[in-house]
Scaffold this active site. Structure first.
Site, PDB file in Angstrom:
ATOM      1  N   ARG A 100       0.827  -1.209   0.000  1.00 64.40           N
ATOM      2  CA  ARG A 100       0.000   0.000   0.000  1.00 64.40           C
ATOM      3  C   ARG A 100       0.854   1.250   0.000  1.00 64.40           C
ATOM      4  O   ARG A 100       1.931   1.287   0.584  1.00 64.40           O
ATOM      5  CB  ARG A 100      -0.889   0.007   1.241  1.00 64.40           C
ATOM      6  CG  ARG A 100      -1.783   1.224   1.324  1.00 64.40           C
ATOM      7  CD  ARG A 100      -2.639   1.193   2.547  1.00 64.40           C
ATOM      8  NE  ARG A 100      -2.014   1.934   3.637  1.00 64.40           N
ATOM      9  CZ  ARG A 100      -2.636   2.243   4.765  1.00 64.40           C
ATOM     10  NH1 ARG A 100      -3.874   1.851   4.984  1.00 64.40           N
ATOM     11  NH2 ARG A 100      -2.012   2.916   5.699  1.00 64.40           N
ATOM     12  N   CYS A 102       0.039   5.343   0.945  1.00 66.15           N
ATOM     13  CA  CYS A 102      -0.980   6.218   1.529  1.00 66.15           C
ATOM     14  C   CYS A 102      -0.369   7.610   1.613  1.00 66.15           C
ATOM     15  O   CYS A 102       0.656   7.800   2.271  1.00 66.15           O
ATOM     16  CB  CYS A 102      -1.408   5.719   2.905  1.00 66.15           C
ATOM     17  SG  CYS A 102      -2.789   6.654   3.601  1.00 66.15           S
TER      18      CYS A 102
END
Length: 123
Positions: A100, A102
């Site tokens: 991920r 972010c």
């Protein structure tokens, strides 16, 4: 290559698709927290994160995959101060812990607090 479209996620608000399937991969467009049934945007980061994750899930489902087949997400926050609250909701959906990114951004469409996109593998 197949364009993905479902009424269970908000329609595209520009010249793009909700998602694409190509060579065994599923790509979702970034999903903001718009309720596809009403067009409403919930208040607060927790409710918005919940709706964004549900919208991603609807596109994944249209492709015949689930959250557990997601290998990468990109998450956009309007305020990095919302990181912990966002993560609490996100963790309930992406339990397989995909890779991920972010990041905080200056603005998001419709003034929302978060946006989530995903890449999944079929099979």
């Amino acid at each position: 290559m197949n364009i993905l479209a479902t009424k269970n996620a908000p329609g595209a608000i520009g010249p793009y698709s909700q998602g694409y399937e190509a060579n065994g991969l599923v790509f979702t467009s970034g999903q903001i927290p718009v309720d596809p049934a009403t067009g409403d945007i919930p208040a607060g980061i927790a409710a918005q994160a919940e709706q964004s994750c549900k919208n991603v899930g609807a596109i994944l489902e249209a492709a015949g995959v689930g959250y557990d087949q997601v290998v990468k997400t990109t998450c956009f926050l309007a305020d990095m101060g919302d990181f912990a609250a966002f993560n609490e909701v996100y963790a309930r959906y992406f339990v397989s812990k995909p890779a991920r990114s972010c990041v905080a951004v200056k603005d998001l469409p419709k003034g929302v607090l978060c946006e989530v996109e995903a890449i999944a593998v079929k099979g």
